[in-house]
Design a protein around this motif. Sequence first.
Motif, PDB file in Angstrom:
ATOM      1  N   ASP A 158       0.856  -1.192   0.000  1.00  0.00           N
ATOM      2  CA  ASP A 158       0.000   0.000   0.000  1.00  0.00           C
ATOM      3  C   ASP A 158       0.889   1.238   0.000  1.00  0.00           C
ATOM      4  N   THR A 160      -0.474   4.373  -0.725  1.00  0.00           N
ATOM      5  CA  THR A 160      -1.457   5.453  -0.838  1.00  0.00           C
ATOM      6  C   THR A 160      -0.925   6.782  -0.330  1.00  0.00           C
ATOM      7  N   LYS A 170       0.828  13.486  -4.378  1.00  0.00           N
ATOM      8  CA  LYS A 170       0.452  13.518  -5.795  1.00  0.00           C
ATOM      9  C   LYS A 170      -0.051  14.906  -6.154  1.00  0.00           C
ATOM     10  N   VAL A 217       4.408  12.583  -8.764  1.00  0.00           N
ATOM     11  CA  VAL A 217       4.383  11.738  -7.570  1.00  0.00           C
ATOM     12  C   VAL A 217       5.683  11.961  -6.795  1.00  0.00           C
ATOM     13  N   TRP A 230      -6.419   9.900  -4.723  1.00  0.00           N
ATOM     14  CA  TRP A 230      -5.904   8.704  -5.376  1.00  0.00           C
ATOM     15  C   TRP A 230      -5.267   7.770  -4.356  1.00  0.00           C
ATOM     16  N   VAL A 232      -2.998   4.180  -3.932  1.00  0.00           N
ATOM     17  CA  VAL A 232      -1.929   3.543  -4.716  1.00  0.00           C
ATOM     18  C   VAL A 232      -1.618   2.177  -4.111  1.00  0.00           C
ATOM     19  N   ALA A 244       1.120  -0.927  -4.977  1.00  0.00           N
ATOM     20  CA  ALA A 244       2.257  -1.350  -5.787  1.00  0.00           C
ATOM     21  C   ALA A 244       2.291  -2.873  -5.786  1.00  0.00           C
ATOM     22  N   CYS A 271       2.994   4.695 -18.798  1.00  0.00           N
ATOM     23  CA  CYS A 271       1.746   4.801 -18.046  1.00  0.00           C
ATOM     24  C   CYS A 271       0.586   4.518 -18.989  1.00  0.00           C
ATOM     25  N   GLU A 331       2.677   0.324 -10.399  1.00  0.00           N
ATOM     26  CA  GLU A 331       1.932   1.103  -9.413  1.00  0.00           C
ATOM     27  C   GLU A 331       0.525   1.292  -9.949  1.00  0.00           C
ATOM     28  N   HIS A 373      -2.536   3.363  -9.490  1.00  0.00           N
ATOM     29  CA  HIS A 373      -3.155   4.560  -8.932  1.00  0.00           C
ATOM     30  C   HIS A 373      -4.649   4.508  -9.269  1.00  0.00           C
ATOM     31  N   HIS A 374      -5.490   4.590  -8.241  1.00  0.00           N
ATOM     32  CA  HIS A 374      -6.908   4.338  -8.429  1.00  0.00           C
ATOM     33  C   HIS A 374      -7.742   5.351  -7.653  1.00  0.00           C
ATOM     34  N   GLN A 384     -11.066   1.894  -3.558  1.00  0.00           N
ATOM     35  CA  GLN A 384      -9.918   1.132  -3.088  1.00  0.00           C
ATOM     36  C   GLN A 384     -10.295  -0.227  -2.541  1.00  0.00           C
TER      37      GLN A 384
END
Length: 830
Positions: free
Chosen positions: A500, A502, A506, A561, A597, A599, A601, A634, A658, A660-661, A666
């Motif tokens: 995680d 997050t 950003k 980032v 966002w 994140v 990984a 990306c 990574e 990113h959402h 989540q």
Amino acid sequence: MKSHVKALVVGGGAIGTSIAYHLARAGWDDVMLLERDELTSGSTWHAAGLLPLFNMSYATTHIHKYSVEFYKSLEAETGLNAGFSIVGNLRMAQTDARMDEYMLYASTAETAEVPYEWMTPAQIKDRWPLVRSEDLKGAIYHPTDGYINPADVTMAMAKGARQRGVLIERKWQVDGYEWTGSDWRVTVTKMVERGGNLVPSEEQQVITAEHVVTATGNHAQRTARLLGIKMPAIPVEHQFIVTEPDPELVAYRQNGGAEHPVLRDADAKWYVREERGGWILGPYERNAPARFAYGVPDSFRADLFPLDLERIEEEYMSMIHRIPSSETVGLKDDFNGPICYTPDGNPLIGPAPGLRNMWLAEGFSFGITAAGGTGHYLAQLMVEGEAEIDMASLDPKRYGSWMTTDYAIAKNEEAYEHVYILHHPDEEREAARPLRTSPAYDRQKAAGAQFGQVNGWERPNYYAPDGFDDHAARSFRRGGWWQHAVDEAKAIREGVGLIDATAFTKHLLKGPGATAFLDWFTCNKLPKVGRINLTYALTTAGTTRTEYTIVRLAEDEYYLVSAGAWTAYDSDFLMKAIEDKIPDFGWISCHDVTTQWGVFAIAGPKSRDVLNSLIRDADPATALTNKRFPWLSCREIELGMCPVRAIRVAYTGELGWELHHPIEMQNYLWDQLMVAGEFHGLKLVGARAQNWLRQEKSYRAFGTELGRDATPLEADLPRFVDLSKDFHGKQAMADTGIRAKCVTLLIDGPADADPWGREALYDGDTKVGRLTSGGYSVAFGKSIGMGYVSPDLATPGTKLKVRMFDQLWDATITEDSPYDPKNETIRKDA
């Protein structure tokens, strides 16, 4: 009183007078200091005047060291004796763990060239027979340390400042700050005595100042309100008592005994020193309350709180145990006054968030010790643009706008109580937690996550089975968590792991001026649309101010980032630079989107297999191949019903992405990854394993290898510096040259410990550098570290020594990226 000055210093305690002195010494000849009452009337007057060099912070150690050396020079310059008694500082240990702490601290002291000695219990007893030592394990002794008279040293600095042209005005209170766009209009009110109180009169003036420095001590919350900012500097009660003369101490001194050093029994939570034949006891007890959370009452001047002896009974009895002759000695005097704290116990030194030419010097729990060095290094920041040491760890913007009064109260009370607890490097303090949590927090907790805190965010450090005690697992050596981190690191090297991330900072930056601005703002080439690049924003001194991963979403749209611990720090720097450059480059829009966002990984040889089972694509079989999704690119993809900005990069150095959402999706994404990952043996991984893995790849981290005391070239990152273009700090970087160079080392250390990144490096008997990171390498089966050495030694194969637990251990400089130096695993195709 002057109506216009170059620099206005607000606050006439030890901190403020030192800043005024050092600004004048640095060449600013138009400096004025304002004090609302009398000099030293804040916490300075009731401070015990100790000068403890002991500190785990590299920057703070340098500040304290400068103070101790500077105070010794004041009498020659000013003719005033600052009352400096160089008696030494003896820090005793009752346990082996405490001695481990001292040995780790000694590494920091060694890198800052702070002298120390080790003493056995027998040596302590032989030298100071009044001290009971048979139940001690030993002690660390600082021979150059001691104590000073706080009022005298403040007056000496004030005289030195006046001699250098500083104007000092007393009984003036600041009641308003207004930024005109080029300078500050500061409204001040004359204070008058009335009925024993200090009250504002009707007399007011306006001072125009190019720069303002606030050093307002206990009044920091009032200062924050006047400036419209948040500042977690709130006082906590600190008691100390003074005894009547101790007959045995008096006799010992009359018979030629040397004055005792400042005695610190950290396991008993107190300090003691001699005072006119008696003793001063200063405890750091539990349940000391914060005070003045919303401001200091007008009626409180050089006042104190009632003593609470019951609260310090345990510490008082332990003093009697350690110094038996004190048992029959009565109490002569007592003090219980406010001492300002911050959540991590370190001061707030540097530019105020969101403001121009406004500098903070607030939140000093060891103000006398820090005053000299604060003035010196803050003056460097203001006059030269940067200090010679990296001051980022003390920057006021390490706490973001999420910080509240209740948070500061809870954390400051905790910081006070923790002055003498064991400061494990893997320490995680519990107060005011959890506070900032990603949506998947409960799922991670249920899976055994043991959380750390970064910038208020809860972040898994590692995962452990039910019933595991994270607190008991902490150690100065390989703690109970170590094997869990080893298993997690192996999972990423051999299979697949999920981290995680997050908390990453950003920013979304776009507009007609975005490309030209970023090209000037950062030192690397900008990526093409759909690609990413690693780059650095530099300071005016050419050193590293921020590390960015830049994702180019469109011709004039970028997703930036950076490190999760530095959100407000990075945002403030970025926003101010944009504001300055819009006239040159055109309109730019920039937004902090950190909390929008999440994140994850995902990394490891099987990471593509996990994602392949989730991706929605016209041809899922080729969606994640190198041809369609190459390394350092990306793509907007869909994992089930979740839209994801996927970046093909991995801080662990394995094949990975990574993800990113949208943060509101989540938990959905987490559940999908868990189901898909189960078939492939996916393991949840925390920050500690990730830290080890990135060292195997020689990936520098901001705040350790990267900072404001080294250029990207000194960090040995020329591949991320495009010297063919013009960028901010380029000439200064070139002018600096290579003073030291970043290297990776494999270390044959003790069987039960790894370095933490604070240790000194030796070539024979010569200290040649220091570690900035440390840990364990699962790829090589031994300790690993990164750090800086003199350039002539920065060659693979060079044999050095690293100091750990007061012994020198073999270390060898390796090639950069010792694990997979050709990046074959990270580029692995389907």
